[in-house]
Design a protein around this motif. Structure first.
Motif, PDB file in Angstrom:
ATOM      1  N   PRO A  71       0.801  -1.222   0.000  1.00  0.00           N
ATOM      2  CA  PRO A  71       0.000   0.000   0.000  1.00  0.00           C
ATOM      3  C   PRO A  71       0.836   1.275   0.000  1.00  0.00           C
ATOM      4  CG  PRO A  71       0.170  -0.847   2.220  1.00  0.00           C
ATOM      5  CD  PRO A  71       0.907  -1.820   1.346  1.00  0.00           C
ATOM      6  N   GLY A  72       0.182   2.367  -0.404  1.00  0.00           N
ATOM      7  CA  GLY A  72       0.824   3.674  -0.414  1.00  0.00           C
ATOM      8  C   GLY A  72       0.061   4.677   0.428  1.00  0.00           C
ATOM      9  N   ILE A  73       0.632   5.894   0.519  1.00  0.00           N
ATOM     10  CA  ILE A  73      -0.020   6.996   1.219  1.00  0.00           C
ATOM     11  C   ILE A  73       0.239   8.276   0.419  1.00  0.00           C
ATOM     12  CG2 ILE A  73       1.977   7.344   2.747  1.00  0.00           C
ATOM     13  CD1 ILE A  73      -1.785   7.856   3.656  1.00  0.00           C
ATOM     14  N   GLU A  74      -0.112   8.201  -0.866  1.00  0.00           N
ATOM     15  CA  GLU A  74       0.161   9.317  -1.777  1.00  0.00           C
ATOM     16  C   GLU A  74      -1.106   9.890  -2.388  1.00  0.00           C
ATOM     17  OE1 GLU A  74       3.409  10.234  -5.317  1.00  0.00           O
ATOM     18  OE2 GLU A  74       2.580   8.221  -5.160  1.00  0.00           O
ATOM     19  N   THR A  75      -2.155   9.094  -2.524  1.00  0.00           N
ATOM     20  CA  THR A  75      -3.358   9.533  -3.232  1.00  0.00           C
ATOM     21  C   THR A  75      -4.539   9.672  -2.277  1.00  0.00           C
ATOM     22  OG1 THR A  75      -4.191   7.297  -3.703  1.00  0.00           O
ATOM     23  CG2 THR A  75      -2.544   8.216  -5.228  1.00  0.00           C
ATOM     24  N   GLU A  76      -5.572  10.361  -2.744  1.00  0.00           N
ATOM     25  CA  GLU A  76      -6.774  10.532  -1.927  1.00  0.00           C
ATOM     26  C   GLU A  76      -7.460   9.192  -1.663  1.00  0.00           C
ATOM     27  OE1 GLU A  76      -7.860  13.233  -0.367  1.00  0.00           O
ATOM     28  OE2 GLU A  76      -6.025  14.205  -1.076  1.00  0.00           O
ATOM     29  N   ALA A  77      -7.434   8.287  -2.639  1.00  0.00           N
ATOM     30  CA  ALA A  77      -8.046   6.972  -2.446  1.00  0.00           C
ATOM     31  C   ALA A  77      -7.304   6.180  -1.370  1.00  0.00           C
ATOM     32  CB  ALA A  77      -8.056   6.202  -3.762  1.00  0.00           C
ATOM     33  N   GLN A  78      -5.991   6.283  -1.346  1.00  0.00           N
ATOM     34  CA  GLN A  78      -5.213   5.603  -0.307  1.00  0.00           C
ATOM     35  C   GLN A  78      -5.509   6.190   1.069  1.00  0.00           C
ATOM     36  OE1 GLN A  78      -1.306   6.260  -1.895  1.00  0.00           O
ATOM     37  NE2 GLN A  78      -1.472   4.639  -3.430  1.00  0.00           N
ATOM     38  N   ILE A  79      -5.565   7.515   1.146  1.00  0.00           N
ATOM     39  CA  ILE A  79      -5.875   8.164   2.420  1.00  0.00           C
ATOM     40  C   ILE A  79      -7.246   7.726   2.930  1.00  0.00           C
ATOM     41  CG2 ILE A  79      -6.356  10.390   3.526  1.00  0.00           C
ATOM     42  CD1 ILE A  79      -4.279  11.614   1.591  1.00  0.00           C
ATOM     43  N   ALA A  80      -8.237   7.686   2.037  1.00  0.00           N
ATOM     44  CA  ALA A  80      -9.594   7.294   2.431  1.00  0.00           C
ATOM     45  C   ALA A  80      -9.626   5.869   2.971  1.00  0.00           C
ATOM     46  CB  ALA A  80     -10.542   7.437   1.238  1.00  0.00           C
ATOM     47  N   ALA A  81      -8.869   4.971   2.346  1.00  0.00           N
ATOM     48  CA  ALA A  81      -8.832   3.585   2.808  1.00  0.00           C
ATOM     49  C   ALA A  81      -8.170   3.483   4.176  1.00  0.00           C
ATOM     50  CB  ALA A  81      -8.099   2.717   1.796  1.00  0.00           C
ATOM     51  N   TRP A  82      -7.105   4.236   4.389  1.00  0.00           N
ATOM     52  CA  TRP A  82      -6.430   4.196   5.686  1.00  0.00           C
ATOM     53  C   TRP A  82      -7.285   4.812   6.791  1.00  0.00           C
ATOM     54  CZ3 TRP A  82      -3.053   0.800   6.541  1.00  0.00           C
ATOM     55  CH2 TRP A  82      -2.082   0.439   5.593  1.00  0.00           C
ATOM     56  N   LYS A  83      -8.153   5.757   6.447  1.00  0.00           N
ATOM     57  CA  LYS A  83      -9.054   6.327   7.458  1.00  0.00           C
ATOM     58  C   LYS A  83      -9.949   5.253   8.075  1.00  0.00           C
ATOM     59  CE  LYS A  83      -9.354  11.150   5.916  1.00  0.00           C
ATOM     60  NZ  LYS A  83     -10.223  12.218   5.325  1.00  0.00           N
ATOM     61  N   LYS A  84     -10.356   4.275   7.267  1.00  0.00           N
ATOM     62  CA  LYS A  84     -11.165   3.171   7.795  1.00  0.00           C
ATOM     63  C   LYS A  84     -10.372   2.358   8.816  1.00  0.00           C
ATOM     64  CE  LYS A  84     -13.641   2.685   3.384  1.00  0.00           C
ATOM     65  NZ  LYS A  84     -13.888   1.768   2.226  1.00  0.00           N
ATOM     66  N   VAL A  85      -9.085   2.201   8.551  1.00  0.00           N
ATOM     67  CA  VAL A  85      -8.214   1.447   9.452  1.00  0.00           C
ATOM     68  C   VAL A  85      -8.056   2.172  10.784  1.00  0.00           C
ATOM     69  CG1 VAL A  85      -5.873   0.566   9.794  1.00  0.00           C
ATOM     70  CG2 VAL A  85      -6.974   0.351   7.548  1.00  0.00           C
ATOM     71  N   THR A  86      -7.688   3.440  10.722  1.00  0.00           N
ATOM     72  CA  THR A  86      -7.434   4.172  11.967  1.00  0.00           C
ATOM     73  C   THR A  86      -8.713   4.330  12.789  1.00  0.00           C
ATOM     74  OG1 THR A  86      -7.709   6.316  10.832  1.00  0.00           O
ATOM     75  CG2 THR A  86      -5.484   5.408  10.966  1.00  0.00           C
ATOM     76  N   HIS A  87      -9.844   4.515  12.113  1.00  0.00           N
ATOM     77  CA  HIS A  87     -11.113   4.619  12.837  1.00  0.00           C
ATOM     78  C   HIS A  87     -11.412   3.323  13.581  1.00  0.00           C
ATOM     79  CE1 HIS A  87     -15.236   5.832  13.726  1.00  0.00           C
ATOM     80  NE2 HIS A  87     -15.621   4.631  13.324  1.00  0.00           N
ATOM     81  N   ALA A  88     -11.182   2.188  12.933  1.00  0.00           N
ATOM     82  CA  ALA A  88     -11.449   0.884  13.556  1.00  0.00           C
ATOM     83  C   ALA A  88     -10.552   0.661  14.768  1.00  0.00           C
ATOM     84  CB  ALA A  88     -11.260  -0.227  12.531  1.00  0.00           C
ATOM     85  N   VAL A  89      -9.279   1.023  14.643  1.00  0.00           N
ATOM     86  CA  VAL A  89      -8.337   0.841  15.750  1.00  0.00           C
ATOM     87  C   VAL A  89      -8.683   1.763  16.916  1.00  0.00           C
ATOM     88  CG1 VAL A  89      -5.925   1.129  16.451  1.00  0.00           C
ATOM     89  CG2 VAL A  89      -6.476  -0.014  14.292  1.00  0.00           C
ATOM     90  N   HIS A  90      -8.981   3.008  16.620  1.00  0.00           N
ATOM     91  CA  HIS A  90      -9.306   3.964  17.685  1.00  0.00           C
ATOM     92  C   HIS A  90     -10.607   3.600  18.396  1.00  0.00           C
ATOM     93  CE1 HIS A  90      -6.655   7.154  15.525  1.00  0.00           C
ATOM     94  NE2 HIS A  90      -5.959   6.436  16.375  1.00  0.00           N
TER      95      HIS A  90
END
Length: 358
Positions: A71-90
């Motif tokens: 995975p990457g952290i360069e595009t808006e689609a990547q950021i949106a996908a990672w937001k789901k991860v951090t929300h679940a962990v928090h």
């Protein structure tokens, strides 16, 4: 109570326990666009009993990709996908840092934008192969970065840090181990430059220090960590005087008031790098690689580390802290499912509650 289950301060955060989930590449992202699959959020949520989760390696820009389906952290689609991860962990009460990983020469043109050569501090071909979409391919001779291009790579780390915080991560970790780009600059065997980024140790550590400075400028020192692995010698990395190299590097890390230093597997049993470097670093010290519960508790009680990092044990045991506390048996990891694939061997490992109910 075991010290593993006491709070610890890591940067700006107080963690509920001293169990840290190690960064582990699992290759569960779209190879076309570097967007993590939906199951990635479930995977990290299941392991949120850890005081801190460090994500798998995430490339800061497309040129930093070194393996298929990462995975990457360069595009808006990547950021949106990672937001789901951090929300679940928090939502489960844990903290999560993103490991930023630029593979440098440990890549292949088929994974680079425009089939370009991978980049490195010097045009030295590493021994070995990497996984591509068509199977294993030999490494190639990389493109030697110009000074201007180095500044661009440093900027990519800064922007990756900004995007990781935007995606909800509590912090970021610079992956300066395992033979990837930062360690390629550190090691004399892969860095033959004659400018300000090569030659003596003070020059070879410059790239890492500039990257950390950029990351800290975006997130603050209390949200930035670093991982090193002296003499692990993975990915054809060698240095002529590693003890002196890491002695100087760790001293310079203290300039940034970092959240932590993660020291993982070392390749030379004759030298105890934990003993050598732990007192040198003035912040929180994370010990990893090869630990089980007993070894971790012994290290913590002896003051050899502030927190313990677990890899395969967390991979196969989503509820690892609960199993440790209850003295329960551990699941056996399925190595055939480590990289790529679907939910099998990823989010289907049993937890104690389900096992007891059955």
């Amino acid at each position: 109570m075991s010290k593993l289950f006491t709070p610890v301060q890591i940067g700006r955060y107080e963690l509920s326990n001293r169990l840290v989930m190690a960064p582990m590449t699992r290759s569960r992202a779209s190879d076309a666009d570097g967007v993590p699959f939906d199951e990635v959020a479930t995977y990290y949520e299941q392991r949120s009993g850890a005081g801190l989760i460090i994500s798998e390696g995430v490339y800061p820009s497309a040129s930093g990709k070194g393996y298929v389906s990462t995975p990457g952290i360069e595009t808006e689609a990547q950021i949106a996908a990672w937001k789901k991860v951090t929300h679940a962990v928090h939502a489960r009460g844990s903290r999560i840092f993103m490991q930023v990983m630029h593979c440098g020469r440990i890549s292949h043109p088929s994974m680079q934008p425009g089939n370009a050569l991978p980049v490195a501090p010097s045009a030295i071909k590493p021994a070995g192969q990497t996984w591509t979409a068509t199977g294993q391919q030999d490494f190639v001779t990389p493109h030697e970065l110009t000074v201007a291009e180095i500044k661009g790579v440093v900027e990519s780390y800064r922007l990756a840090t900004r995007r990781a915080i935007e995606a909800g991560f509590d912090g970021v970790e610079l992956h300066a181990a395992s033979g990837y780009l930062p360690e390629q600059f550190l090691a004399s065997g892969s860095n033959r430059r004659t400018d300000e980024y090569g030659g003596p140790i003070g020059n070879r550590i410059r790239f890492v220090l500039e990257v950390l400075q950029a990351m800290v400028a975006e997130a603050g020192g209390g949200r930035v960590g670093i991982k090193i692995s002296p003499e692990m010698n993975f990915n054809d990395i060698l240095d002529e005087n590693p003890q002196a190299l890491y002695w100087e590097l760790v001293e310079q890390l203290n300039l940034f008031d970092l959240a932590y230093l993660q020291m993982t597997r070392q390749g030379t049993p004759e030298i105890d790098y934990h003993a050598l470097l732990r007192s040198r670093f003035k912040g929180t010290y994370l010990m990893g690689a090869g630990l089980d519960q007993a070894k971790a508790e012994t290290a913590l009680e002896a003051g050899k580390a502030d927190a313990a990092v677990f890899g395969e044990l967390f991979l196969a045991n989503p509820d690892l802290p609960d199993r440790f506390q209850r003295g329960a048996p551990l699941n056996t990891p399925d190595r055939s499912t480590y990289y790529g694939g679907d939910a099998k061997g990823y989010v289907d490992y049993p937890v104690l509650q389900a096992t007891e109910a059955a």
